[in-house]
Motif scaffolding. Sequence first.
Motif, PDB file in Angstrom:
ATOM      1  N   ASP A 240      18.062   9.366 127.815  1.00  0.00           N
ATOM      2  CA  ASP A 240      17.904  10.714 127.264  1.00  0.00           C
ATOM      3  C   ASP A 240      17.223  10.655 125.893  1.00  0.00           C
ATOM      4  O   ASP A 240      16.359  11.477 125.587  1.00  0.00           O
ATOM      5  N   ASN A 307      15.992  16.082 130.947  1.00  0.00           N
ATOM      6  CA  ASN A 307      17.166  15.202 130.977  1.00  0.00           C
ATOM      7  C   ASN A 307      18.204  15.703 131.986  1.00  0.00           C
ATOM      8  O   ASN A 307      18.857  14.906 132.656  1.00  0.00           O
ATOM      9  N   GLU A 308      18.304  17.019 132.084  1.00  0.00           N
ATOM     10  CA  GLU A 308      19.225  17.611 133.054  1.00  0.00           C
ATOM     11  C   GLU A 308      18.758  17.297 134.484  1.00  0.00           C
ATOM     12  O   GLU A 308      19.529  16.849 135.328  1.00  0.00           O
ATOM     13  N   ARG A 311      19.211  13.585 135.333  1.00  0.00           N
ATOM     14  CA  ARG A 311      20.528  12.956 135.135  1.00  0.00           C
ATOM     15  C   ARG A 311      21.076  12.280 136.387  1.00  0.00           C
ATOM     16  O   ARG A 311      21.396  11.085 136.357  1.00  0.00           O
ATOM     17  N   GLN A 315      21.487   8.212 136.929  1.00  0.00           N
ATOM     18  CA  GLN A 315      22.814   7.647 137.198  1.00  0.00           C
ATOM     19  C   GLN A 315      22.740   6.717 138.419  1.00  0.00           C
ATOM     20  O   GLN A 315      23.198   5.576 138.391  1.00  0.00           O
TER      21      GLN A 315
END
Length: 357
Positions: A240, A307-308, A311, A315
């Motif tokens: 991020d 970034n959203e 995400r 991950q």
Amino acid sequence: MSIITTVSASYEASRARSRELEAELRRDPGRFRVLTGDRPTGPLHVGHLFGTLANRVRLQDLGVDVMVLVADYQTITDRESPASLPADVLGLIADYLAVGIDPDRATIFAHSQVEPLNQLMLPFLSLVSVAEVSRNPTVKDEFASAGGAAMSALMFTYPVHQAADILFCHANLVPVGSDQLPHIELTRTIARRFNDRYSPEQPYFPEPDGLLSDAPLILGMDGGKMSKSRGNAIALSASDDETAQLIRTARTDTERQITYEPDRRPEISNLVLLAALCLERAPEDVAAQVGAAGAAGLKQLLTEALNERLRPLRQRRRELADDPAYLSGVLAAGTDRAREIAATTLGEVRELMHNDY
Ligand code: TRP
């Protein structure tokens, strides 16, 4: 998209053909085998995500048989040291899986591992002339930039190798950018000549179509082509903070009000477009929302949106990167499948060429 400046007749024909193919894909996805791929030159970035990766996942989810090629032999000539290759290949596979390519449905393989694929290059080389290869625009560019004499013979013949990548599995559809259309044309020529010469009764190889996507071209943060080597790319695997940092450095202009005008304001519009793709909204809407908040407001919105959006993917990618044995296993399974397909093709080619003694 407005960024495309060369509108040739053959490009227009390919666009029209791509629209027909899209309709056919929805009607009968099982009729298609898609071959796509990348050179393992480093982490994939958001330009890849919105440009080609999302499209591959879409085709896979439509029920198309998707073959994903890690074009490692294509990096022989432009790589300073081969030692980083294994990490780059596993990184590429982690990127593929993180974006949603499903190894149970798609086949991921590296062409250096598929011996019979590479053997097809030899008869294929016999079907094209030096003059024809010389006319390929990519080869011409490489030749010019390498000063001619410095270009390797492998680089010179790489479009023929690409024909082997495509034809070994009888792929009939190749999603490409317009710059790759001449390669598809050469592949069609090779398929046609092979068929005419060795299998005139019943065509053996399909003449594959290029599939041009409607995907937008995403520029790098400096307004140039997004590319890892220019340091202007936001890698899928970036953190991020790294993402925020890159967006902070992005080139903008001096006008306060944010608008979406790709021709007049390419840098600002690129940031707007990227945010719009993440938010699944129209770029005009996003521009209007930012409005008088200016470039700083736009960058803040984009950082959060990107970034959203990334995400869950990041991950997954972290989990995958922690399990290199799993990634190697995915590659091994894909390689086995590709080898089997290639061995069958080579066997049939030998028969057709009367080399089967
Ligand atoms: N040349 C392609 C690239 O640079 C990679 C590639 C190799 C490829 N062989 C292919 C793409 C066959 C499509 C079909 O990205």
